[in-house]
Each structure stands twice: as structure tokens, then as C-alpha cells.
Design a protein around this motif. Structure first.
Motif, short mmCIF file in Angstrom:
data_model
loop_
_atom_site.label_atom_id
_atom_site.label_comp_id
_atom_site.label_asym_id
_atom_site.label_seq_id
_atom_site.Cartn_x
_atom_site.Cartn_y
_atom_site.Cartn_z
N SER A 137 0.82 -1.20 0.00
CA SER A 137 0.00 0.00 0.00
C SER A 137 0.86 1.26 0.00
O SER A 137 2.04 1.23 0.37
CB SER A 137 -0.92 0.02 1.23
N TYR A 300 -4.15 -2.24 -1.33
CA TYR A 300 -5.11 -1.19 -0.98
C TYR A 300 -5.54 -1.33 0.48
O TYR A 300 -6.08 -2.36 0.88
CB TYR A 300 -6.35 -1.26 -1.89
N THR A 301 -5.31 -0.29 1.25
CA THR A 301 -5.69 -0.31 2.66
C THR A 301 -7.20 -0.24 2.81
O THR A 301 -7.91 0.22 1.91
CB THR A 301 -5.07 0.88 3.41
#
Length: 409
Positions: A137, A300-301
Motif C-alpha cells: 500500500s 489497498y488499505t
């Protein structure tokens, strides 16, 4: 008349916020406290527990003198843009200093880190790109990139959430050439993401919200001021709800299912083919939590994806979020104390941005996003409550509080 600025969400206002407010005012030797507060939706891409008006009242009763709304276009962004919007508001209001809580508690590493990364920006950006190509990320890539520079001196841990925001405030001050002195106080007791209560009277907002929504109906009385309890109860009595993502999942699912792939691609933060993954996963998702767990990847957080979902829900496009400059173009006044009104009267001739007290008096594309966000926030209400809520968005004037008499005017 000295002022100190705080960048806040108050979701809800708790004892840790009270400590931060009082300690900041003391450290800055300030006469007035200016709170720049997110509106109905927050930086992590989630709805606020209660409306911005209720949270503004909580803040005023506990010592804030001015409460200014951070526009949606900044409030629902990554830390860098969030900070730039907030600092631009404080600079416009001639704020002397900004004070933030941090895991570090010492301002020197923030100043040194901002200066170092400014000098090594090219190497830093290259390192971020290198680590992102490994599939991690953006926040993790930033942390690894910083660690790889071997800057020496004061080391600031940029993996910690409040340190990240603090660094961005300092960076924004430098970038904007703002006449604001950055200050920090050390966070006490509870961590930013702590989900459970401890033995101290200070708990994280995360743990307080978790308790509010728990089936055990855990008591939060020890962790929030009495005034916050009052406004929480009043909001629940008036609207029969506290806001959470699950309330909006049906609307989100409908929106995704009725948008084409091309329409989804135009939504802010939908990138790198994410529209295909979103479309394929939404059909079988039974709840927002279920959808997010399926959508989440190493790259992707949760926060990034939650913001993305919010922009889908509000149908906010890349074009609408284009900022001419990294500064808020107006000052939406939500509330003021008697001291705040005095401060505003003293500096308003020097303020070069419009101060918005009612929506009918001003228009701007970014303000239209705020209005749309309020409309989406109210979608979960039945009629006529929803219509009444939206009417209040247009008709409500800034909350005025007499701190000596302890009453709203």
C-alpha cells in the motif's frame, strides 16, 4: 489575542479530545481555540456518528471558540490533502499556531523530517514508487521509503497514524508559507486504533464507537464528558440512529449495480481496473463488512477502499475533486463561543476568504459537494425527517454559545 488551531473530527468528543484541547491552549498560551472539523463524512471514509451540528455543540461546550467545517473535498482525502486543506483554513483565520497530538510528543523530529524530505524529495519519491511496485500500500511504501533514506538525526516513526498527520501539517505549513507555529503534545493512554477500553478515563474514539454499537450496550460514561453524552442521547432520541457504514450498504450496492464500468472509472480514487473488481464482488456481498473484506488486498488499505466506496456512494467524480489549489476556498462557520465571536470580529477584515454562515449567501462547486454529502448522509432517515434534516442544512445558522452562562443562544 492569540489563537491555537486544532484539526479534529470529534467522533464523538471524548476525554482525550478534552485533554488535547486544554493542553494545546495552555502550550500555545492562546486566548482562543479554533477547531477545523470534518463534516458529515470523515477522513477514513466513514459517516460521522452524529451530525456536524451536534459535534460542533460538543466542542463549544468543552472549550472550542470557533468551529469551522473542513470541506468534503479535503476531509475525505489522504493525509497530505487533508492536512493542506485544514492548514489553509487556519492560515486564513490568522491562527498563531496549530497543535496536534502525536505518538512522538516532540516537535523537533517533525521539523527535521519535513526539511529532510524536502531536500531528498526526488530520492524519496523514487523509493515510494519502488516499494509500491512490490504490491504494498501507499502508506507502507512511504514508511519503507523514509526508512531507506538513512537520514540520521531525529527519527520520526511515520508508520504511526498521528505522526503521519503531524508530519503532513508541518509539511503543509512549509509548502503554503503559512505564519503558523506547529506544536505537538504526546498522546496519552489510548492508541488511535485501540478497540477496547483500559483502566484510564481516556479511550480512543474507535473503542467508544465500538461500545456504542455493541450488543452488550457497554457504558461509555467514564470516557466522554457529560455534555457529549447529552448530545449523543438527544441525537438518538431525535433521529433514532447513530450513523455507520452498514446503514448505507443497500444504497452503495444499488449505486454500483446501476453504474456502468465506464461510469465507475470516473469516480474519484477508482483506478487500476478497480471498477472490475468492485463490480464482480458487489453482487454476492451481504453486508458492507463482507464487501470490504472481499475487496481488501495487500495493495489497498481498508481506509483507501472505504474512501473509494464513499465517493461511489456520493457519485463524486475525479473531475469534481480537481482542486485548483491545495487550499479551502471558503470558511464554513459551524459555531462560535462569545470569545470566538470577539476573535472573529478582530480579524475578519484581514480574512481573504468568504466566511459562510448560511448556504443561501454563497455558492461554490466544492460547497456543492458538501451539500451533496449532507443529502447522502440523510438518506437513511425516513420522511419527513430526511427533508427536515436537509432543510436544516440550508437554514441552520452558526451555533452560538455563551461560555460564561453555559447556554446556547
Amino acid at each position: 489575542m492569540k489563537s491555537v488551531g486544532l484539526v479534529v473530527e470529534y467522533n464523538p468528543f471524548h476525554n482525550g479530545h478534552l485533554y488535547h484541547l486544554q493542553a494545546s491552549k495552555e502550550k500555545a498560551e492562546a486566548d482562543a481555540v479554533i477547531a477545523v472539523m470534518s463534516g458529515h463524512f470523515l477522513q477514513r471514509g466513514e459517516p460521522a456518528l452524529v451530525s456536524k451540528w451536534s459535534r460542533a455543540k460538543m466542542a463549544l461546550q468543552q472549550g472550542a471558540d470557533l468551529v469551522i467545517e473542513l470541506p468534503y473535498a479535503f476531509a475525505t482525502q489522504k493525509a497530505e490533502i487533508f492536512a493542506e486543506g485544514a492548514i489553509s483554513i487556519l492560515e486564513a483565520l490568522k491562527c498563531d499556531s496549530v497543535c496536534f497530538g502525536s505518538e512522538n510528543g516532540d516537535i523537533s523530529p517533525f521539523l527535521e523530517t519535513a526539511e529532510t524530505l524536502k531536500e531528498l524529495d526526488s530520492d524519496y519519491q523514487d523509493a515510494i514508487k519502488y516499494y509500491m511496485k512490490q504490491g504494498i500500500s501507499y502508506p507502507s511504501a512511504q514508511t519503507k521509503a523514509y526508512q531507506s533514506l538513512n537520514t540520521g538525526g531525529h527519527t520520526l516513526d511515520l508508520s504511526l497514524p498521528n505522526n503521519i498527520l503531524g508530519y503532513q501539517y508541518v509539511k503543509a505549513i512549509q509548502k503554503q508559507g503559512a505564519a503558523i507555529s506547529p506544536l505537538t503534545i504526546k498522546r496519552t493512554a489510548a492508541g488511535y486504533h485501540d478497540e477496547e477500553f483500559n483502566e484510564t478515563p481516556i479511550a480512543s474514539a474507535t473503542s467508544i464507537r465500538k461500545a456504542i454499537f455493541s450488543e452488550e450496550n457497554k457504558d461509555i460514561q467514564s470516557f466522554v464528558p457529560e455534555t457529549s453524552l447529552y448530545h449523543l442521547k438527544q441525537y438518538k432520541d431525535n433521529f433514532d440512529t447513530f450513523h455507520q457504514w452498514e446503514d448505507y450498504f443497500g444504497f452503495l450496492k444499488y449505486t454500483i449495480c446501476t453504474m456502468t464500468h465506464d461510469e465507475l472509472k470516473q469516480i474519484y480514487e477508482v483506478e487500476e481496473g478497480l471498477e472490475n473488481r468492485i463490480k464482480s464482488l458487489i453482487q454476492q456481498a451481504s453486508s458492507f463488512k463482507d464487501f470490504m473484506e472481499q475487496l481488501k488486498t495487500k495493495r489497498y488499505t481498508w481506509t483507501r477502499l472505504q474512501r473509494l466506496c464513499l465517493h461511489i456512494l456520493t457519485r463524486t467524480t475525479k473531475e469534481q475533486m480537481k482542486l485548483e489549489e491545495a487550499a479551502a476556498p471558503y470558511l464554513r462557520l459551524l459555531g462560535m463561543s462569545s470569545q470566538g465571536r470577539t476573535y472573529l470580529n478582530r480579524i475578519k477584515k484581514a480574512v481573504d476568504k468568504p466566511i459562510v454562515s448560511t448556504l443561501s449567501a454563497f455558492s461554490h462547486p466544492l460547497l456543492n459537494l458538501d451539500i451533496k454529502a449532507a443529502s447522502v448522509y440523510a438518506m437513511i432517515f425516513p420522511e419527513p425527517i430526511r427533508s427536515q434534516f436537509m432543510h436544516s442544512e440550508y437554514s441552520t445558522r452558526p451555533v452560538q454559545y455563551d461560555e460564561k452562562e453555559k447556554l446556547f443562544l
